[in-house]
Design an enzyme around this catalytic site. Sequence first.
Site, mmCIF file in Angstrom:
data_model
loop_
_atom_site.group_PDB
_atom_site.id
_atom_site.type_symbol
_atom_site.label_atom_id
_atom_site.label_comp_id
_atom_site.label_asym_id
_atom_site.label_seq_id
_atom_site.Cartn_x
_atom_site.Cartn_y
_atom_site.Cartn_z
ATOM 1 N N ILE A 115 -3.427 11.024 -11.413
ATOM 2 C CA ILE A 115 -3.204 10.245 -10.472
ATOM 3 C C ILE A 115 -2.861 8.790 -10.737
ATOM 4 O O ILE A 115 -3.327 8.361 -11.757
ATOM 5 C CB ILE A 115 -4.167 10.192 -9.107
ATOM 6 C CG1 ILE A 115 -5.656 9.843 -9.871
ATOM 7 C CG2 ILE A 115 -4.335 11.543 -8.683
ATOM 8 C CD1 ILE A 115 -6.581 9.265 -8.556
ATOM 9 N N CYS A 116 -2.029 8.080 -10.052
ATOM 10 C CA CYS A 116 -1.553 6.851 -10.486
ATOM 11 C C CYS A 116 -2.358 5.894 -9.759
ATOM 12 O O CYS A 116 -2.497 5.830 -8.664
ATOM 13 C CB CYS A 116 -0.278 6.622 -10.017
ATOM 14 S SG CYS A 116 0.682 5.276 -10.582
ATOM 15 N N LEU A 117 -3.327 5.299 -10.470
ATOM 16 C CA LEU A 117 -4.156 4.198 -9.679
ATOM 17 C C LEU A 117 -3.429 2.898 -9.387
ATOM 18 O O LEU A 117 -2.703 2.430 -9.948
ATOM 19 C CB LEU A 117 -5.449 3.985 -10.826
ATOM 20 C CG LEU A 117 -6.229 5.233 -10.980
ATOM 21 C CD1 LEU A 117 -7.195 5.206 -12.326
ATOM 22 C CD2 LEU A 117 -6.960 5.709 -9.656
#
Lengths: 164, 392
Positions: A115-117
């Site tokens: 996931i892209c934080l």
Amino acid sequence: MVDECTRKTLSNIPLLQTRAGPRDKELWVQRLKEEYQALIKYVQNNKESGSDWFRLESNKEGTRWFGKCWYMHNLLKYEFDIEFDIPVTYPTTAPEIALPELDGKTAKMYRGGKICLTDHFKPLWARNVPKFGIAHAMALGLAPWLAVEIPDLIEKGIITYKDK
Amino acid sequence: MSALDELQAKIAELKNELELQKSATRAARERIDKMSAEVVDSNPYSRLMALQRMGIVKEYERIREKTVAVVGIGGVGSVTADMLTRCGIGKLILFDYDKVELANMNRLFFTPDQAGLSKVEAAARTLSFINPDVRIETHNYNITTVESFDKFLNTISHGGIQPDTPVDLVLSCVDNFEARMAINTACNELGLNWFESGVSENAVSGHIQFIRPGETACFGCAPPLVVAENIDEKTLKREGVCAASLPTTMGITAGMLVQNTLKYLLNFGEVSDYLGYNAMNDFFPRMSLKPNTQCDDRHCQERQKEYQARPKVIAEECAVEDDTPLHETNEWGIELVDDSPPVAESTEASKEVATGLRLAYEAPEITTESVPTVAAAANVDLDDLFAQMKAL
Ligand SMILES: [Zn+2]
């Protein structure tokens, strides 16, 4: 930077104290115990407040984690597998949580379904080494990601409800 | 044109295509034992050896004794490997665990027909074809995992051209903080010099940082130093994407990286400790960073003590043989700005970074006060915890 709701969630997750990564033999065992205790407490809190949303477990060494998370949308439960490795540089760097089955379905992901934080996550994590652990990564990383991405993916028809 | 002529033309065209196909599959040239300075069309090294004739580099051929590890064969790493290969580097060790994708085609080096191949394998094929003199070794794994990290440590500490010697330099061309920290950990432990490089997620800036453990700030000494782009966070739209990329910014960053690698390996010019590139105004900020005596990495602190204990070599005066003072006459009226890069101590959270640079985030506050809630883990058994977790 941290909204009230997040602040409240955070205040209920025990902080950790051992600065040790998976290459530190005995100290890592100590850290792993703290990780499990924090996670157990967090899940118990979630259950009590009716916001239970994930389960996690690890291999014996505590280096590889897997489990499930779910998201309620219009009274339907959408469930996803979670997996991640504990990097050698943990806890200086946070674990990169992945939802492999969503890989390639959203641009808000890196290779392998990581996931892209948000821009806020890394500074927040850096400021709280070694006090933050896996439970904090779930609460500050994965929970907000699901809240933004899943409704969007459902709306676009990219993910559909699977009745079990 | 008669039907016969047309057919003959068609045959000639097909013959040509077939020849092209054939030549693509065989090596373009034989290996060369010794770099020659002879200026002939058939010598791939003539223009490089000219650097020696012109007095820029003392012994260009020494490049054949050098080994460079490139970690991350993406937009910056692949171009870096390409440049080093064309320069005739002795040995390249490539690390990456990703595959070539069509989404990478806005960058240089890889071609659409390579989609699906592992990046290291695809790169090794192209690089050996460009220059068969370069020894290429590939490693297809993620260096941040516990199992792979030991392989990584072992490879860079024994991968030199001479048996059982470390590589001469490690180049980080990765795109994430975790991998950079893993390289930092490895190089601090081994005392190996390395360059960190990076391109911003909005694709309009890049930087390189030379890290000599103990002597300059390591990657963990302070929050990462990045180029200040002066783009209002509120106007930067992030919806729906993780990162943008441009072949230009990546190519320029790779160029800065390899230029400084060559200067370091072949001992010419001045190697930059930190060099940034701001694409918005074409500004190249430059500075040096001292290590943080409070660095969290124990090995960084050990390397610092070793460095302090070592007698310092007084920096050799720039070997300018011409002894007439520089810039005595200034017929163009050009004013020089102070060109020695500023030096910052990471201990003071590097508040004074060079103009055009900023820290990626504020330095963590070091607090010793007791934290409110801590998991008391004294006499708990791990197996009990596993079971408790399962029972939830
Ligand atoms: Zn350091």
